[in-house]
Design a protein around this motif. Structure first.
Motif, short mmCIF file in Angstrom:
data_model
loop_
_atom_site.label_atom_id
_atom_site.label_comp_id
_atom_site.label_asym_id
_atom_site.label_seq_id
_atom_site.Cartn_x
_atom_site.Cartn_y
_atom_site.Cartn_z
N TYR A 84 144.45 95.06 -83.58
CA TYR A 84 144.61 94.74 -85.01
C TYR A 84 143.36 95.17 -85.78
O TYR A 84 142.23 95.05 -85.26
N GLY A 85 143.57 95.64 -86.99
CA GLY A 85 142.46 95.92 -87.90
C GLY A 85 141.59 97.08 -87.49
O GLY A 85 142.04 97.99 -86.79
N GLY A 86 140.33 97.04 -87.94
CA GLY A 86 139.44 98.18 -87.77
C GLY A 86 138.65 98.13 -86.48
O GLY A 86 137.56 97.57 -86.41
N VAL A 87 139.21 98.73 -85.45
CA VAL A 87 138.51 98.89 -84.16
C VAL A 87 138.33 100.37 -83.91
O VAL A 87 139.29 101.14 -84.03
N THR A 88 137.11 100.78 -83.57
CA THR A 88 136.86 102.18 -83.22
C THR A 88 136.99 102.35 -81.72
O THR A 88 136.37 101.60 -80.95
N ASN A 97 134.60 96.24 -86.26
CA ASN A 97 133.86 96.52 -87.49
C ASN A 97 133.19 95.28 -88.06
O ASN A 97 132.55 95.34 -89.10
N THR A 99 134.59 92.84 -89.45
CA THR A 99 135.31 92.26 -90.59
C THR A 99 136.80 92.01 -90.32
O THR A 99 137.34 90.99 -90.74
N THR A 100 137.47 92.94 -89.62
CA THR A 100 138.93 92.78 -89.42
C THR A 100 139.41 93.20 -88.02
O THR A 100 140.58 92.97 -87.70
N GLY A 101 138.56 93.83 -87.21
CA GLY A 101 139.04 94.45 -85.98
C GLY A 101 138.96 93.55 -84.76
O GLY A 101 137.94 92.89 -84.52
N TYR A 102 140.04 93.50 -84.00
CA TYR A 102 140.04 92.74 -82.74
C TYR A 102 141.25 93.13 -81.90
O TYR A 102 142.15 93.85 -82.36
N ILE B 20 148.87 100.87 -88.03
CA ILE B 20 147.89 101.89 -88.42
C ILE B 20 148.11 103.14 -87.57
O ILE B 20 148.11 104.26 -88.06
N THR B 24 148.13 99.83 -83.07
CA THR B 24 147.26 98.96 -83.87
C THR B 24 147.93 98.59 -85.19
O THR B 24 148.41 99.48 -85.90
N LYS B 25 147.94 97.29 -85.49
CA LYS B 25 148.49 96.84 -86.76
C LYS B 25 147.37 96.56 -87.76
O LYS B 25 146.24 96.23 -87.37
N ASN B 27 145.29 94.35 -90.32
CA ASN B 27 144.93 92.94 -90.25
C ASN B 27 144.31 92.49 -91.57
O ASN B 27 143.08 92.44 -91.70
N VAL B 29 142.66 90.26 -94.15
CA VAL B 29 141.80 89.09 -93.95
C VAL B 29 141.45 88.50 -95.31
O VAL B 29 141.24 89.23 -96.28
N SER B 38 139.86 96.66 -94.05
CA SER B 38 138.61 97.41 -93.90
C SER B 38 138.80 98.89 -94.21
O SER B 38 139.92 99.42 -94.20
N GLU B 40 137.83 101.15 -92.23
CA GLU B 40 138.24 101.77 -90.95
C GLU B 40 139.77 101.81 -90.84
O GLU B 40 140.34 102.79 -90.36
N GLU B 41 140.41 100.73 -91.25
CA GLU B 41 141.88 100.69 -91.18
C GLU B 41 142.51 101.78 -92.06
O GLU B 41 143.46 102.45 -91.65
N GLN B 44 141.85 105.23 -90.50
CA GLN B 44 142.62 105.49 -89.28
C GLN B 44 144.13 105.53 -89.53
O GLN B 44 144.88 106.01 -88.68
N TYR B 60 132.38 93.15 -99.36
CA TYR B 60 132.73 92.13 -98.36
C TYR B 60 131.62 91.09 -98.31
O TYR B 60 130.44 91.44 -98.22
#
Lengths: 266, 68
Positions: A84-88, A97, A99-102, B20, B24-25, B27, B29, B38, B40-41, B44, B60
């Motif tokens: 979920y979210g922003g993971v690189t 990141n 803030t939102t990635g996991y 995404i 990956t979904k 998220n 927040v 983010s 990054e989301e 990507q 943020y």
């Protein structure tokens, strides 16, 4: 007197890879020989030291994509990570990141583990002091299974399974680096924290209970909702039964060799 | 300073079920009174929702604490 046959002699090929390593390559589609050899050696090392049967989930984070990084080496059909979210995702592993990635491991500690027989290990590649936790879940103050290698005030904390220091929580202050291989090992009357095979903290207290929500990586689950997002680069993670002191060293040696082979050791 | 993309309530409800990439979904927040995703989301994301790429950026707000 001899005789002729049309049968072709069977020449067996040597088994190049362990059966569980092969299952991982099939699931992930990984063909890179360096990665395959590193995974195979890791599996062999864990099996020869009797660690394999104690580990419930093992995420090697190889292959560099959200797809390859979701697989559990122990059983590729179970406990795949939902991202979920922003993971690189890259060759270094996964990096949230902050803030939102996991990732949700879909692994519920209360049903898959037993009280005072648990261990978390992670391999962290960057030095970050933050409020982010790298792995775990909790239901409140007394149902916890979480770890941070370095808070903003330079404390490492393993909470298995309570917030009371010495009663299910083990802290180490004056931490200046979050990098390395971390082992958080809990059994009855023993809670040990090791960094790169050095015991940095221990206590004998017990308390709390296992949480009932799935374990997250790159953040922690607060009753099912992600919180405390991490920006650390995680290159390996396991959740297992508790380990013997010999196991602790064997796990460190196997993981260290694995990271060296991949050229991402710190 | 970390910048993130601001969402409306409606956009938040919609995006939480959107992928995404294949694994990956999004998220969304809640941060400092706003729903956000983010950068990054957004970077990507390889889908067809053009408005995702045009979401405004806001700061943020980091909530620092020592131990939970």
């Amino acid at each position: 007197m001899g005789y002729y046959t049309n049968k072709i002699p069977f020449i067996s090929k040597p088994n190049l890879y362990d059966i569980d390593a092969k299952a991982f390559f099939t699931a992930t589609g990984i063909t890179d020989l360096t990665i395959k050899n590193a995974i195979n050696q890791l599996v062999l090392d864990l099996k020869s030291t009797s660690l394999w049967s104690k580990i419930k989930v093992l995420y090697p984070f190889v292959g560099g994509t959200s797809f390859t990084h979701k697989f559990n080496l122990i059983d590729t059909t179970q406990f795949q990570i939902s991202w979920y979210g922003g993971v690189t995702h890259d060759s270094g592993g996964i990096t949230g990141n902050g803030t939102t990635g996991y990732g949700d491991t879909n692994f519920n500690p209360s049903t898959e583990l037993t009280y005072n027989n648990t261990c978390i290990s992670t391999y962290i590649r960057n030095n970050v002091a933050s409020s982010g936790y790298d792995i775990g879940s909790f239901n409140g103050t007394s149902q916890r299974f979480i770890h941070t290698p370095r808070t903003p005030t330079n404390t490492a904390s393993s909470q298995q399974y309570n917030t009371t220091i010495g009663g299910g929580r083990l802290d180490k202050t004056s931490i200046t680096d979050s990098r390395g291989h971390h082992i958080l090992n809990k059994k009855t009357n023993s809670h040990r924290m090791l960094i790169d095979d050095s015991l940095v903290a221990s206590n004998t207290g017990n308390g709390g209970s296992l949480p009932t929500y799935n374990i997250f990586v790159g953040a922690i689950s607060s009753a099912g909702t992600a919180t405390s997002y991490s920006s650390r680069n995680i290159a390996f993670a396991t959740i297992s039964e508790s380990l013997t002191t010999t196991n602790e060293t064997d796990l460190y040696n196997a993981v260290n060799l694995f990271q060296i082979t991949l050229g991402r050791n710190v | 300073m970390i910048e993130v993309h601001l969402l409306t309530e409606e956009q938040k409800d919609f995006l939480k079920d959107i992928y995404i990439d294949d694994n990956t979904k999004f998220n969304p927040v809640f941060n400092n009174g706003n729903w956000i995703i983010s950068q990054e989301e957004v970077t990507q994301y390889n889908g067809e929702l053009e408005w995702v790429k045009e979401l405004p950026l806001i700061e943020y707000i980091i909530e620092e604490f020592d131990l939970l």
